[in-house]
Design a protein around this motif. Structure first.
Motif, short mmCIF file in Angstrom:
data_model
loop_
_atom_site.label_atom_id
_atom_site.label_comp_id
_atom_site.label_asym_id
_atom_site.label_seq_id
_atom_site.Cartn_x
_atom_site.Cartn_y
_atom_site.Cartn_z
N SER A 23 5.35 8.43 0.01
CA SER A 23 5.01 7.30 0.88
C SER A 23 5.69 6.04 0.37
N LYS A 25 5.10 2.20 1.78
CA LYS A 25 4.38 1.45 2.80
C LYS A 25 4.39 -0.05 2.47
N ASN A 30 1.89 -2.84 6.92
CA ASN A 30 1.38 -1.47 6.91
C ASN A 30 2.39 -0.46 7.49
N THR A 31 3.64 -0.86 7.60
CA THR A 31 4.68 0.04 8.09
C THR A 31 4.95 1.14 7.06
N GLU A 32 4.98 2.38 7.50
CA GLU A 32 5.34 3.52 6.65
C GLU A 32 6.82 3.81 6.87
N TYR A 33 7.60 3.70 5.79
CA TYR A 33 9.04 3.88 5.89
C TYR A 33 9.48 5.32 5.63
N GLN A 36 6.75 11.57 7.05
CA GLN A 36 5.50 12.14 6.55
C GLN A 36 5.43 13.66 6.64
#
Length: 292
Positions: A23, A25, A30-33, A36
């Motif tokens: 992860s 982030k 709160n953007t997840e780069y 997943q």
């Protein structure tokens, strides 16, 4: 088990299994780069490739007249054996050490340490490879991080492109259905620093570059600019890949490459292979910087 560390800008997680980044982030948006790992496309996220990259011809290599079967991308991927050696608020140090089982696949006594450090908007991934044996050790090493693309709702894959640090003229090497590198090439970059992303770019598997001048590549959105960059000064090859139809792009710094179709399968003669003398060590680093 997953471990988390923070900086003032980012929160990152590392999966102890495989010593794999899981992860990245933003603490502000709160953007997840990081991808997943949707198993409908590809369950990986950022596997570490060691001691080979890609596939071996016929699934094995030869060393001192013995055959050793090493799975695609090596023995670390999905391994439960790494241990956490040290941890601080913004740094984690993991280690994988040879054992009798590993010697059956890879005949060298090694330790691989990976330290993840997050400072501000930058993640540094430092690999230390140690030869614990009494003979020359041969190895390859690579990263395979997958980044969410597109990042935001309402965007298209075609809104994105990869920006190289310098204008490049280079071709990709064709990947055969066996996963081996073919003898043909296909032009990709012609005095250009931009590689547009589109849904058919990876129909024939990864793009594999051997002759880039650039050692930094940036994921760009044509409307809002640069989102993240990956710097890989210590790595000679670059792979770029995605599963067709999936919402990610992998930017893969490599030291080494899959076997070619005409490989003689001798490990010490493998293209891009590195060596360490007895009890010597080496350090290889790449970094990821979040720009927005």
């Amino acid at each position: 088990m997953k471990h988390r560390i923070n900086s003032s800008e980012l929160s990152i997680e590392i999966n102890q299994t495989g010593m794999e980044l899981s992860s990245i982030k933003s603490l502000h948006t709160n953007t997840e780069y990081l991808w997943q790992g949707d198993p409908a496309f590809w369950s990986g996220q950022a596997p570490v490739l060691f001691p080979i990259i890609g596939a071996l011809k016929d699934g094995f290599m030869v060393y001192k007249n013995q055959k050793y079967a090493i799975p695609k991308h090596g023995i670390l991927r999905n391994s439960p054996k790494p241990v956490l050696k040290e941890s601080t608020e913004n740094s984690l140090l993991f280690s994988l050490v040879w054992d009798e089982e590993s010697l059956k696949q890879y005949p060298f006594k090694f330790e691989l340490e990976i330290q993840f450090t997050v400072l501000g908007s930058k993640i540094e991934v430092v690999h230390r490879i140690l030869n614990q044996g009494e003979e020359t050790m041969w190895y390859s090493l690579g990263g395979h991080p997958a980044f969410n693309c597109p990042l935001n709702e309402g965007e298209e894959y075609e809104d994105y492109f990869l920006q190289f640090a310098y204008p490049e003229t280079d071709s990709t090497w064709n990947v055969e259905s066996s996963g081996l590198i073919g003898t043909d090439t296909k032009p990709v970059l012609e005095n250009s620093s931009a590689l547009p992303l589109h849904k058919h770019l990876f129909d024939d598997d990864a793009l594999i570059f051997k002759n880039l001048k650039s050692r930094e590549i940036t994921l760009m959105n044509k409307n809002i600019g640069g989102l993240l960059s990956l710097k890989f000064d210590d790595f000679d090859y670059l792979g770029i890949w995605a599963k067709p139809g999936a919402s990610f792009v992998c930017i893969e710094p490599w030291l080494g490459i899959a076997d070619s179709v005409d490989s003689n399968q001798k490990f010490e003669e493998k293209e891009g292979i590195l060596k360490l003398e007895a009890h010597q060590s080496d350090v290889k680093t790449y970094s990821i910087t979040i720009l927005k």
